[in-house]
Design a protein around this motif. Sequence first.
Motif, PDB file in Angstrom:
ATOM      1  N   ARG A 214      11.185  74.298  38.314  1.00 56.95           N
ATOM      2  CA  ARG A 214       9.746  74.146  38.046  1.00 56.95           C
ATOM      3  C   ARG A 214       9.313  74.999  36.855  1.00 56.95           C
ATOM      4  O   ARG A 214       8.576  74.538  35.972  1.00 56.95           O
ATOM      5  CB  ARG A 214       8.978  74.538  39.308  1.00 56.95           C
ATOM      6  N   LEU A 215       9.773  76.237  36.811  1.00 60.19           N
ATOM      7  CA  LEU A 215       9.376  77.146  35.732  1.00 60.19           C
ATOM      8  C   LEU A 215       9.845  76.642  34.371  1.00 60.19           C
ATOM      9  O   LEU A 215       9.114  76.749  33.375  1.00 60.19           O
ATOM     10  CB  LEU A 215       9.944  78.543  35.986  1.00 60.19           C
ATOM     11  N   PHE A 216      11.052  76.106  34.328  1.00 59.64           N
ATOM     12  CA  PHE A 216      11.558  75.685  33.025  1.00 59.64           C
ATOM     13  C   PHE A 216      10.993  74.333  32.600  1.00 59.64           C
ATOM     14  O   PHE A 216      10.858  74.077  31.400  1.00 59.64           O
ATOM     15  CB  PHE A 216      13.089  75.718  33.009  1.00 59.64           C
ATOM     16  N   LEU A 217      10.638  73.484  33.538  1.00 58.77           N
ATOM     17  CA  LEU A 217       9.865  72.297  33.163  1.00 58.77           C
ATOM     18  C   LEU A 217       8.557  72.734  32.512  1.00 58.77           C
ATOM     19  O   LEU A 217       8.151  72.212  31.461  1.00 58.77           O
ATOM     20  CB  LEU A 217       9.579  71.429  34.388  1.00 58.77           C
ATOM     21  N   TYR A 218       7.901  73.706  33.139  1.00 58.49           N
ATOM     22  CA  TYR A 218       6.646  74.242  32.613  1.00 58.49           C
ATOM     23  C   TYR A 218       6.847  74.841  31.231  1.00 58.49           C
ATOM     24  O   TYR A 218       6.059  74.596  30.306  1.00 58.49           O
ATOM     25  CB  TYR A 218       6.103  75.297  33.583  1.00 58.49           C
ATOM     26  N   HIS A 219       7.916  75.626  31.054  1.00 58.59           N
ATOM     27  CA  HIS A 219       8.126  76.291  29.777  1.00 58.59           C
ATOM     28  C   HIS A 219       8.388  75.282  28.670  1.00 58.59           C
ATOM     29  O   HIS A 219       7.923  75.464  27.532  1.00 58.59           O
ATOM     30  CB  HIS A 219       9.286  77.275  29.877  1.00 58.59           C
ATOM     31  N   MET A 220       9.125  74.205  28.991  1.00 59.16           N
ATOM     32  CA  MET A 220       9.336  73.170  27.980  1.00 59.16           C
ATOM     33  C   MET A 220       8.023  72.488  27.634  1.00 59.16           C
ATOM     34  O   MET A 220       7.728  72.239  26.455  1.00 59.16           O
ATOM     35  CB  MET A 220      10.392  72.165  28.471  1.00 59.16           C
ATOM     36  N   ALA A 221       7.211  72.199  28.641  1.00 58.02           N
ATOM     37  CA  ALA A 221       5.908  71.582  28.384  1.00 58.02           C
ATOM     38  C   ALA A 221       5.031  72.492  27.546  1.00 58.02           C
ATOM     39  O   ALA A 221       4.301  72.040  26.652  1.00 58.02           O
ATOM     40  CB  ALA A 221       5.225  71.242  29.709  1.00 58.02           C
ATOM     41  N   LEU A 222       5.110  73.785  27.810  1.00 64.51           N
ATOM     42  CA  LEU A 222       4.323  74.765  27.068  1.00 64.51           C
ATOM     43  C   LEU A 222       4.671  74.741  25.584  1.00 64.51           C
ATOM     44  O   LEU A 222       3.833  75.052  24.738  1.00 64.51           O
ATOM     45  CB  LEU A 222       4.595  76.161  27.649  1.00 64.51           C
ATOM     46  N   ASN A 223       5.907  74.328  25.271  1.00 66.18           N
ATOM     47  CA  ASN A 223       6.385  74.318  23.893  1.00 66.18           C
ATOM     48  C   ASN A 223       6.386  72.936  23.259  1.00 66.18           C
ATOM     49  O   ASN A 223       7.026  72.730  22.223  1.00 66.18           O
ATOM     50  CB  ASN A 223       7.786  74.917  23.835  1.00 66.18           C
ATOM     51  N   GLY A 224       5.682  71.982  23.865  1.00 65.55           N
ATOM     52  CA  GLY A 224       5.505  70.690  23.218  1.00 65.55           C
ATOM     53  C   GLY A 224       6.444  69.589  23.662  1.00 65.55           C
ATOM     54  O   GLY A 224       6.389  68.478  23.143  1.00 65.55           O
ATOM     55  N   VAL A 225       7.341  69.883  24.619  1.00 67.21           N
ATOM     56  CA  VAL A 225       8.160  68.828  25.203  1.00 67.21           C
ATOM     57  C   VAL A 225       7.297  68.053  26.190  1.00 67.21           C
ATOM     58  O   VAL A 225       6.535  68.647  26.960  1.00 67.21           O
ATOM     59  CB  VAL A 225       9.390  69.440  25.921  1.00 67.21           C
ATOM     60  N   GLU A 226       7.398  66.736  26.170  1.00 71.86           N
ATOM     61  CA  GLU A 226       6.624  65.913  27.096  1.00 71.86           C
ATOM     62  C   GLU A 226       7.369  65.834  28.438  1.00 71.86           C
ATOM     63  O   GLU A 226       8.408  65.181  28.529  1.00 71.86           O
ATOM     64  CB  GLU A 226       6.443  64.505  26.538  1.00 71.86           C
ATOM     65  N   VAL A 227       6.838  66.500  29.425  1.00 68.13           N
ATOM     66  CA  VAL A 227       7.440  66.480  30.760  1.00 68.13           C
ATOM     67  C   VAL A 227       6.659  65.486  31.621  1.00 68.13           C
ATOM     68  O   VAL A 227       5.445  65.635  31.813  1.00 68.13           O
ATOM     69  CB  VAL A 227       7.422  67.883  31.400  1.00 68.13           C
ATOM     70  N   VAL A 228       7.358  64.476  32.097  1.00 63.45           N
ATOM     71  CA  VAL A 228       6.733  63.432  32.902  1.00 63.45           C
ATOM     72  C   VAL A 228       7.509  63.311  34.218  1.00 63.45           C
ATOM     73  O   VAL A 228       8.610  63.847  34.362  1.00 63.45           O
ATOM     74  CB  VAL A 228       6.737  62.083  32.163  1.00 63.45           C
ATOM     75  N   SER A 229       6.932  62.624  35.175  1.00 65.40           N
ATOM     76  CA  SER A 229       7.627  62.482  36.456  1.00 65.40           C
ATOM     77  C   SER A 229       8.807  61.529  36.324  1.00 65.40           C
ATOM     78  O   SER A 229       9.908  61.814  36.803  1.00 65.40           O
ATOM     79  CB  SER A 229       6.674  61.989  37.547  1.00 65.40           C
ATOM     80  N   ARG A 230       8.583  60.419  35.640  1.00 56.99           N
ATOM     81  CA  ARG A 230       9.641  59.424  35.464  1.00 56.99           C
ATOM     82  C   ARG A 230       9.246  58.436  34.379  1.00 56.99           C
ATOM     83  O   ARG A 230       8.069  58.373  33.979  1.00 56.99           O
ATOM     84  CB  ARG A 230       9.937  58.700  36.778  1.00 56.99           C
ATOM     85  N   LEU A 231      10.213  57.660  33.909  1.00 53.63           N
ATOM     86  CA  LEU A 231       9.953  56.565  32.983  1.00 53.63           C
ATOM     87  C   LEU A 231      10.066  55.254  33.729  1.00 53.63           C
ATOM     88  O   LEU A 231      11.029  55.036  34.484  1.00 53.63           O
ATOM     89  CB  LEU A 231      10.956  56.576  31.828  1.00 53.63           C
ATOM     90  N   THR A 232       9.092  54.378  33.571  1.00 54.56           N
ATOM     91  CA  THR A 232       9.056  53.123  34.311  1.00 54.56           C
ATOM     92  C   THR A 232       9.078  51.933  33.342  1.00 54.56           C
ATOM     93  O   THR A 232       8.803  52.064  32.160  1.00 54.56           O
ATOM     94  CB  THR A 232       7.812  53.029  35.191  1.00 54.56           C
TER      95      THR A 232
END
Length: 232
Positions: A214-232
């Motif tokens: 969870r923390l590293f998903l957050y950290h990537m999002a904080l730096n401009g990576v698009e974190v999504v639940s899934r691709l449909t």
Amino acid sequence: MHESEARFLEWLSRWEAGLSELRWDEVAAEPARVAVVSVDMVKGFCIEGPLASPRVAGIIPAVVDLFRRAYDVGVRHFLLTQDTHDPDAVEFGSFPPHCIAGTAESETIDELNGLPFANLFTVIPKKSISSSVGTALGAWLENHPQVTTFVVVGDCTDLCVYQAAMYLRLRANVLGQKEARVIIPAECVQTYDMPVETAEEIGAMPHDGDLLHRLFLYHMALNGVEVVSRLT
């Protein structure tokens, strides 16, 4: 735990639970500009060996489905960065020997290799948790400047996936590529778990899989990576 820490962790849990989906037609309107980057989906982290994790094995169906969907919408760039260590790798001072070149552990999982378009895969061996240091990834990117959208999947969220996604994001920032996208579907990445009790028994560092994922998903999002639940 301080009240502020508790409030942040509560928020973080809600943030992860509230991640939105992203449609492939929003990602691959121009499929030739898209690459799927699979990090360490090898037998040594999924199936066998000292670092194989049931948590990582659990994302195999979602990763395979993502590969199929990407191919169906016209994506033809599939990059597989994979641990391929020398027998005396320096990294083995921090982690048990794993994914040694020439062993089954260093092989791509059968579920991906069995896909009918596996001939399109570009396998990029790596000797550390980095997909970019001392690998052919940089040269591939230079030879494919039209590719500016990267969908990153694999393991571990806080180690090799983090390194790969941040490299792609920071590289695009440095090059001024405002159109570049680095996307992480949370259902297609995972990390391992080692409770404190187990770590103390074997003399290792504990590793709370849920929290660090969870923390590293957050950290990537904080730096401009698009974190999504899934691709449909």
